[in-house]
Scaffold this motif. Structure first.
Motif, PDB file in Angstrom:
ATOM      1  N   GLY A 199      17.312  18.628 -31.091  1.00  0.00           N
ATOM      2  CA  GLY A 199      17.148  19.139 -32.447  1.00  0.00           C
ATOM      3  C   GLY A 199      16.547  18.117 -33.395  1.00  0.00           C
ATOM      4  N   ALA A 200      16.442  16.871 -32.947  1.00  0.00           N
ATOM      5  CA  ALA A 200      15.887  15.810 -33.785  1.00  0.00           C
ATOM      6  C   ALA A 200      14.376  15.974 -33.929  1.00  0.00           C
ATOM      7  CB  ALA A 200      16.200  14.446 -33.168  1.00  0.00           C
ATOM      8  N   PRO A 201      13.849  15.635 -35.098  1.00  0.00           N
ATOM      9  CA  PRO A 201      12.399  15.685 -35.274  1.00  0.00           C
ATOM     10  C   PRO A 201      11.739  14.489 -34.599  1.00  0.00           C
ATOM     11  CG  PRO A 201      13.429  14.874 -37.267  1.00  0.00           C
ATOM     12  CD  PRO A 201      14.538  15.244 -36.315  1.00  0.00           C
ATOM     13  N   TYR A 202      10.514  14.677 -34.179  1.00  0.00           N
ATOM     14  CA  TYR A 202       9.704  13.605 -33.615  1.00  0.00           C
ATOM     15  C   TYR A 202       8.306  13.764 -34.191  1.00  0.00           C
ATOM     16  CZ  TYR A 202       7.152  10.694 -30.322  1.00  0.00           C
ATOM     17  OH  TYR A 202       6.352   9.726 -29.766  1.00  0.00           O
ATOM     18  N   ASN A 203       7.889  12.807 -34.990  1.00  0.00           N
ATOM     19  CA  ASN A 203       6.582  12.858 -35.644  1.00  0.00           C
ATOM     20  C   ASN A 203       5.859  11.554 -35.354  1.00  0.00           C
ATOM     21  OD1 ASN A 203       7.360  15.327 -37.076  1.00  0.00           O
ATOM     22  ND2 ASN A 203       8.723  13.962 -38.179  1.00  0.00           N
ATOM     23  N   MET A 214      -3.968  11.449 -16.972  1.00  0.00           N
ATOM     24  CA  MET A 214      -3.395  11.417 -18.306  1.00  0.00           C
ATOM     25  C   MET A 214      -2.664  10.085 -18.433  1.00  0.00           C
ATOM     26  SD  MET A 214      -1.374  14.545 -20.153  1.00  0.00           S
ATOM     27  CE  MET A 214      -0.002  14.469 -19.039  1.00  0.00           C
ATOM     28  N   GLU A 215      -2.983   9.331 -19.479  1.00  0.00           N
ATOM     29  CA  GLU A 215      -2.484   7.957 -19.581  1.00  0.00           C
ATOM     30  C   GLU A 215      -1.939   7.689 -20.982  1.00  0.00           C
ATOM     31  OE1 GLU A 215      -4.186   3.555 -18.385  1.00  0.00           O
ATOM     32  OE2 GLU A 215      -5.583   5.230 -18.551  1.00  0.00           O
ATOM     33  N   PHE A 216      -0.813   6.972 -21.031  1.00  0.00           N
ATOM     34  CA  PHE A 216      -0.138   6.606 -22.279  1.00  0.00           C
ATOM     35  C   PHE A 216       0.178   5.113 -22.244  1.00  0.00           C
ATOM     36  CE2 PHE A 216       1.036  10.890 -20.967  1.00  0.00           C
ATOM     37  CZ  PHE A 216       0.610  11.635 -22.047  1.00  0.00           C
ATOM     38  N   PRO A 217      -0.785   4.255 -22.623  1.00  0.00           N
ATOM     39  CA  PRO A 217      -0.588   2.809 -22.462  1.00  0.00           C
ATOM     40  C   PRO A 217       0.551   2.216 -23.283  1.00  0.00           C
ATOM     41  CG  PRO A 217      -2.811   3.305 -23.237  1.00  0.00           C
ATOM     42  CD  PRO A 217      -2.101   4.591 -23.100  1.00  0.00           C
ATOM     43  N   TYR A 218       0.978   2.887 -24.359  1.00  0.00           N
ATOM     44  CA  TYR A 218       1.995   2.289 -25.226  1.00  0.00           C
ATOM     45  C   TYR A 218       3.391   2.865 -25.048  1.00  0.00           C
ATOM     46  CZ  TYR A 218      -1.823   0.093 -27.867  1.00  0.00           C
ATOM     47  OH  TYR A 218      -2.899  -0.651 -28.249  1.00  0.00           O
ATOM     48  N   VAL A 219       3.656   3.548 -23.948  1.00  0.00           N
ATOM     49  CA  VAL A 219       5.012   4.078 -23.765  1.00  0.00           C
ATOM     50  C   VAL A 219       6.013   2.932 -23.713  1.00  0.00           C
ATOM     51  CG1 VAL A 219       4.338   6.197 -22.592  1.00  0.00           C
ATOM     52  CG2 VAL A 219       4.887   4.188 -21.241  1.00  0.00           C
ATOM     53  N   LYS A 230      -6.563   9.488 -22.558  1.00  0.00           N
ATOM     54  CA  LYS A 230      -5.813   8.242 -22.785  1.00  0.00           C
ATOM     55  C   LYS A 230      -5.324   8.256 -24.228  1.00  0.00           C
ATOM     56  CE  LYS A 230      -6.186   3.304 -21.809  1.00  0.00           C
ATOM     57  NZ  LYS A 230      -7.078   2.282 -21.230  1.00  0.00           N
ATOM     58  N   GLU A 231      -4.004   8.425 -24.383  1.00  0.00           N
ATOM     59  CA  GLU A 231      -3.408   8.640 -25.703  1.00  0.00           C
ATOM     60  C   GLU A 231      -2.681   7.392 -26.193  1.00  0.00           C
ATOM     61  OE1 GLU A 231      -1.180  12.433 -26.423  1.00  0.00           O
ATOM     62  OE2 GLU A 231       0.468  11.002 -26.697  1.00  0.00           O
ATOM     63  N   PHE A 232      -3.024   6.970 -27.413  1.00  0.00           N
ATOM     64  CA  PHE A 232      -2.392   5.820 -28.049  1.00  0.00           C
ATOM     65  C   PHE A 232      -1.543   6.326 -29.212  1.00  0.00           C
ATOM     66  CE2 PHE A 232      -6.342   4.503 -26.136  1.00  0.00           C
ATOM     67  CZ  PHE A 232      -6.029   3.317 -25.509  1.00  0.00           C
ATOM     68  N   PHE A 233      -0.316   5.818 -29.325  1.00  0.00           N
ATOM     69  CA  PHE A 233       0.598   6.227 -30.389  1.00  0.00           C
ATOM     70  C   PHE A 233       1.527   5.063 -30.711  1.00  0.00           C
ATOM     71  CE2 PHE A 233       2.382   7.266 -26.306  1.00  0.00           C
ATOM     72  CZ  PHE A 233       3.662   6.748 -26.387  1.00  0.00           C
ATOM     73  N   ASN A 234       2.313   5.225 -31.755  1.00  0.00           N
ATOM     74  CA  ASN A 234       3.247   4.186 -32.170  1.00  0.00           C
ATOM     75  C   ASN A 234       4.493   4.245 -31.279  1.00  0.00           C
ATOM     76  OD1 ASN A 234       5.117   2.534 -33.421  1.00  0.00           O
ATOM     77  ND2 ASN A 234       4.675   3.261 -35.474  1.00  0.00           N
ATOM     78  N   LEU A 244      10.985   4.919 -29.579  1.00  0.00           N
ATOM     79  CA  LEU A 244      12.266   4.213 -29.487  1.00  0.00           C
ATOM     80  C   LEU A 244      13.249   4.715 -30.533  1.00  0.00           C
ATOM     81  CD1 LEU A 244      10.966   0.611 -28.751  1.00  0.00           C
ATOM     82  CD2 LEU A 244      12.061   2.197 -27.146  1.00  0.00           C
ATOM     83  N   ALA A 245      12.792   4.963 -31.748  1.00  0.00           N
ATOM     84  CA  ALA A 245      13.661   5.465 -32.814  1.00  0.00           C
ATOM     85  C   ALA A 245      14.191   6.861 -32.493  1.00  0.00           C
ATOM     86  CB  ALA A 245      12.909   5.475 -34.139  1.00  0.00           C
ATOM     87  N   ALA A 246      13.419   7.626 -31.707  1.00  0.00           N
ATOM     88  CA  ALA A 246      13.828   8.978 -31.326  1.00  0.00           C
ATOM     89  C   ALA A 246      14.664   8.982 -30.046  1.00  0.00           C
ATOM     90  CB  ALA A 246      12.599   9.852 -31.141  1.00  0.00           C
ATOM     91  N   GLY A 247      15.003   7.809 -29.540  1.00  0.00           N
ATOM     92  CA  GLY A 247      15.782   7.737 -28.303  1.00  0.00           C
ATOM     93  C   GLY A 247      14.919   7.805 -27.066  1.00  0.00           C
ATOM     94  N   ASN A 248      13.633   7.471 -27.184  1.00  0.00           N
ATOM     95  CA  ASN A 248      12.685   7.455 -26.079  1.00  0.00           C
ATOM     96  C   ASN A 248      12.712   8.749 -25.273  1.00  0.00           C
ATOM     97  OD1 ASN A 248      10.783   6.776 -24.191  1.00  0.00           O
ATOM     98  ND2 ASN A 248      11.903   5.087 -23.323  1.00  0.00           N
ATOM     99  N   PRO A 249      12.228   9.853 -25.868  1.00  0.00           N
ATOM    100  CA  PRO A 249      12.222  11.125 -25.129  1.00  0.00           C
ATOM    101  C   PRO A 249      11.416  11.073 -23.842  1.00  0.00           C
ATOM    102  CG  PRO A 249      10.858  11.256 -27.096  1.00  0.00           C
ATOM    103  CD  PRO A 249      11.601   9.945 -27.154  1.00  0.00           C
ATOM    104  N   ARG A 250      10.458  10.148 -23.750  1.00  0.00           N
ATOM    105  CA  ARG A 250       9.649  10.034 -22.529  1.00  0.00           C
ATOM    106  C   ARG A 250      10.512   9.541 -21.367  1.00  0.00           C
ATOM    107  NH1 ARG A 250       4.330  10.463 -24.332  1.00  0.00           N
ATOM    108  NH2 ARG A 250       4.245  10.249 -26.581  1.00  0.00           N
ATOM    109  N   GLU A 251      11.468   8.682 -21.664  1.00  0.00           N
ATOM    110  CA  GLU A 251      12.356   8.198 -20.617  1.00  0.00           C
ATOM    111  C   GLU A 251      13.204   9.364 -20.097  1.00  0.00           C
ATOM    112  OE1 GLU A 251      15.898   5.535 -21.386  1.00  0.00           O
ATOM    113  OE2 GLU A 251      14.506   4.147 -20.409  1.00  0.00           O
ATOM    114  N   ALA A 252      13.695  10.211 -20.987  1.00  0.00           N
ATOM    115  CA  ALA A 252      14.517  11.339 -20.584  1.00  0.00           C
ATOM    116  C   ALA A 252      13.735  12.316 -19.711  1.00  0.00           C
ATOM    117  CB  ALA A 252      15.048  12.066 -21.821  1.00  0.00           C
TER     118      ALA A 252
END
Length: 136
Positions: free
Chosen positions: A94-98, A32-37, A116-120, A125-133
């Motif tokens: 509780g914040a939305p993430y879309n 599972m790959e996320f090149p734009y994290v 392999k998932e590509f996203f904005n 970053l605007a959501a506080g980078n939930p992937r980092e958490a």
């Protein structure tokens, strides 16, 4: 089942947030790959154990996941498909993430071997980078 069907089944399984329902869709050596994290977050998870761990962490960080406007494109090669979709999620805070996504999907013998998932990344970053958490 086509690779496009399998990709859509994976998205529906993600909505359940039940790792044990999702893992049977994967080959043991799947990736599972996320090149734009955003910087600081892992972008590649190799093997079913790594996928299980990262999904379990993602489900702690996201209390709701829903995917819609799903459009699948089965490639001429039956092992490949592309999927466009949108996602609505609620973060643990509780914040939305879309976000909007495109995924390149590869399967063999009815199992996912590469998603392999590509996203904005600006949305992350605007959501506080939930992937980092997820990976702390």
């Amino acid at each position: 089942m086509t690779t496009a069907d399998l990709a859509e089944r994976f998205l529906r399984a993600l909505e359940t947030r039940d790792v044990e329902q999702i893992i049977p869709l994967w080959n043991d050596n799947g990736v599972m790959e996320f090149p734009y994290v955003p910087e600081g977050s892992p972008s590649r998870f190799e093997g079913v154990d790594a996928i299980r761990t990262t999904l379990a962490s993602a489900f702690v960080q996201r209390t709701m996941m829903s995917f819609f406007d799903v459009t699948s494109y089965q490639a001429v090669d039956p092992n490949f498909a592309f999927v466009e979709f949108k996602g609505d999620m609620t973060l643990q805070s509780g914040a939305p993430y879309n976000n909007t996504y495109i995924a390149k999907v590869e399967a063999r013998d009815g199992k996912l071997i590469h998603f392999k998932e590509f996203f904005n990344p600006l949305v992350d970053l605007a959501a506080g980078n939930p992937r980092e958490a997820e990976n702390q």
